[in-house]
Structures are given as structure tokens and as C-alpha cells.
Design a protein around this motif. Sequence first.
Motif, PDB file in Angstrom:
ATOM      1  N   HIS A 262      -0.331  77.610 -75.396  1.00 27.87           N
ATOM      2  CA  HIS A 262      -1.399  76.608 -75.433  1.00 27.87           C
ATOM      3  C   HIS A 262      -1.264  75.668 -76.620  1.00 27.87           C
ATOM      4  O   HIS A 262      -2.220  74.977 -76.979  1.00 27.87           O
ATOM      5  CB  HIS A 262      -2.766  77.296 -75.470  1.00 27.87           C
ATOM      6  CG  HIS A 262      -3.124  78.010 -74.202  1.00 27.87           C
ATOM      7  ND1 HIS A 262      -3.591  77.372 -73.085  1.00 27.87           N
ATOM      8  CD2 HIS A 262      -3.046  79.326 -73.881  1.00 27.87           C
ATOM      9  CE1 HIS A 262      -3.804  78.267 -72.131  1.00 27.87           C
ATOM     10  NE2 HIS A 262      -3.485  79.448 -72.582  1.00 27.87           N
ATOM     11  N   SER A 264       0.128  72.890 -76.921  1.00 31.84           N
ATOM     12  CA  SER A 264      -0.077  71.484 -76.568  1.00 31.84           C
ATOM     13  C   SER A 264      -1.415  71.247 -75.872  1.00 31.84           C
ATOM     14  O   SER A 264      -1.660  70.159 -75.348  1.00 31.84           O
ATOM     15  CB  SER A 264       1.064  71.003 -75.662  1.00 31.84           C
ATOM     16  OG  SER A 264       1.102  71.769 -74.469  1.00 31.84           O
ATOM     17  N   ALA A 265      -2.257  72.262 -75.851  1.00 28.56           N
ATOM     18  CA  ALA A 265      -3.524  72.144 -75.134  1.00 28.56           C
ATOM     19  C   ALA A 265      -4.473  71.206 -75.859  1.00 28.56           C
ATOM     20  O   ALA A 265      -4.394  70.991 -77.068  1.00 28.56           O
ATOM     21  CB  ALA A 265      -4.166  73.514 -74.988  1.00 28.56           C
ATOM     22  N   TYR A 266      -5.389  70.620 -75.073  1.00 24.51           N
ATOM     23  CA  TYR A 266      -6.443  69.805 -75.668  1.00 24.51           C
ATOM     24  C   TYR A 266      -7.787  70.273 -75.117  1.00 24.51           C
ATOM     25  O   TYR A 266      -7.965  70.347 -73.898  1.00 24.51           O
ATOM     26  CB  TYR A 266      -6.253  68.331 -75.364  1.00 24.51           C
ATOM     27  CG  TYR A 266      -7.327  67.484 -76.032  1.00 24.51           C
ATOM     28  CD1 TYR A 266      -7.197  67.117 -77.368  1.00 24.51           C
ATOM     29  CD2 TYR A 266      -8.470  67.115 -75.334  1.00 24.51           C
ATOM     30  CE1 TYR A 266      -8.194  66.386 -77.986  1.00 24.51           C
ATOM     31  CE2 TYR A 266      -9.466  66.388 -75.957  1.00 24.51           C
ATOM     32  CZ  TYR A 266      -9.326  66.028 -77.282  1.00 24.51           C
ATOM     33  OH  TYR A 266     -10.316  65.307 -77.902  1.00 24.51           O
ATOM     34  N   PRO A 267      -8.738  70.623 -75.976  1.00 20.51           N
ATOM     35  CA  PRO A 267      -8.577  70.629 -77.426  1.00 20.51           C
ATOM     36  C   PRO A 267      -7.682  71.792 -77.872  1.00 20.51           C
ATOM     37  O   PRO A 267      -7.612  72.796 -77.176  1.00 20.51           O
ATOM     38  CB  PRO A 267     -10.007  70.816 -77.935  1.00 20.51           C
ATOM     39  CG  PRO A 267     -10.703  71.537 -76.832  1.00 20.51           C
ATOM     40  CD  PRO A 267     -10.099  71.036 -75.562  1.00 20.51           C
ATOM     41  N   PRO A 268      -6.991  71.638 -78.983  1.00 21.10           N
ATOM     42  CA  PRO A 268      -6.111  72.704 -79.456  1.00 21.10           C
ATOM     43  C   PRO A 268      -6.907  73.955 -79.803  1.00 21.10           C
ATOM     44  O   PRO A 268      -8.094  73.887 -80.124  1.00 21.10           O
ATOM     45  CB  PRO A 268      -5.452  72.096 -80.703  1.00 21.10           C
ATOM     46  CG  PRO A 268      -6.400  71.029 -81.143  1.00 21.10           C
ATOM     47  CD  PRO A 268      -7.020  70.484 -79.888  1.00 21.10           C
TER      48      PRO A 268
END
Length: 306
Positions: A262, A264-268
Motif C-alpha cells: 500500500h 502508493s495508496a492514497y491516502p498513504p
Amino acid sequence: MKGKITTHELNYTPPLDWAFFLHYLGTRATAGVEAVEGERYVRTFALGKAVGTLTLSHHPTDTRLLVTIRGNVGTQTETILGRVRRMFDLDIDLSSVHAVLGIDPHLAPLLAASPGVRVLGAWSPFELLVRTIVGQQVTVKAATTIMGRIASRLGKPVDALNQGGPLFLFPTPRALADGNLEAIGMPSKRVLTLQNVAQAIADMTIPFPEPDNGNLDGVKEALLKMPGIGPWTVEYFALRALRDADAWPGTDLVLRRILEQHESAYPPIDTDRWRPYRGYAAVHLWNKASQEQRNNSTGNVNNAKP
């Protein structure tokens, strides 16, 4: 084993995922000491002079656990029931946990899918510490096998009340410190770590707690000073045995893998947002990984967790 049989009921604030507890315990039960039999969890216990077996099941229609105590327990009944409450995390109101963790979009689906997941504690802090050390860098299955060998070799036999039931009390710190662990299935350095820790606890050079009366930080600091004990061992032990709801075993391979997926996930993902319940977040992430493993029936994503 002689003694009377009594049954008690322990209430809790729902939800509670009994199937989650049974699966977790069933895959980690120390042979001869504990077992999952259908919908029940059974184990031996020794508490002072009280010796017996516990059988736990969930009430079929109500928010209660049923606890059957067999053996000579004297005046220890309330202490035994208190330990059971701690072990199965019955005193938490999960609404407070969900209010914090449910804000995070990464955790919200996990809470929705398994709202009754709690942090499984331990009947005995020492027993859980042994399991945690044994489980360093090995699979769940391997750790469970070694725990069974330790119990059968060094545990005190008890009279089983039913055929196939528990046969041993888990070894005391002194028995483990002085016992023969040759060819037990662990590297010699880990055996040395285990026996050194057991020796320190037996000699009371580590401020080791009984439930409800321990100095959490003092225990963690003392353990970290022991050769062979690192942050993962201490945080995992703190989460389950010391009931530190904010313990975070951040070096755990499964948790690291999930967080890396995760990145690169948004929100981090910011684990500080999960305070003061990071331990509950860890359990949900582990549960997710375990479910994926069972669904895929390949690999062993839980091999870093005892």
C-alpha cells in the motif's frame, strides 16, 4: 484429576467473533495442554495450588461465554474467570476501537467484514512468551510442533478427565530453565535464549507480571536487554500477554508486506493514525492475510507470526 465441576457465564459487549478465536487457537494449540474440540476450547491450568481444566464455549443464543472449570480450585474461581476475561478480551467495548480505526479507508472494510475480531490474549504470560520465542522466524505449524514437544517433555502430567483431553500442565519457568531441550527442533541459540529468559523469570530478575499487576514498560525494557530478544518479540508479547492495545510489531513480515503493498495508496498509510489501538489494527491485518491464505490454499503468509 479429582474435584468438582462448575459452570459460569461471562458477559461481554457485542460483537465477538468466536469462530475467529477458535481458528486462531486451533492452529496454534499446544498438544497435550490445550485443544479446540468442535466449538469448544479446552486447556489445563495451574494457579497457585489450583489445578484443573477449563472448557470454553459460546452461548448458542446470547452474548455470553460459558466456562466450565474442573478440578480443585479452592478460592481461585474469580481469579480464573478474570484470566479468561482477559484472555478473550471481553472487557473491551469495540465501538471505541472502531471509532478510531474505522476512519482509515484501508481498515474500514476489514472492520466491516469482521466486526467481532478482538485481540486474543493468553492464559499464562509465560506460556505466551515461550510461544513467541519459539515462533521466531519459523512457520506457525513448526512452532506449534515444538511447543507440543516442550510440553510433553517438561510439563507435569495431569489426569485427563476425558479420553483424548489435555494431559500436561505447561512447564514452569524453573522446569524450562533446567530442562533438557536437546533435539527439540530449535537452533541452539534460540534454545539458549529461551532457557536464559526462563531462568531470569524463575529467579525474578525480570519483573514478570501476573495478569493485572505488572509494570508493562518495565517488562518490555527488561526483555529487550536479554540476548536473542528483539522488538518484534517484545511487541507481540506486549500485545497479547500484557494487553497493550497500542503495541505494534512493525517488523513482522506479514505486516511489512501489507504496508509495502500500500505504499502508493492514497491516502498513504500512517500507523500513528491508529493510536491507541494499533494492536487491533495488526490483528485485523493478520486476519485478512490468514483469510487470503485459506482462500488461495497456497503459500504460508503467516509464517512470521506465532
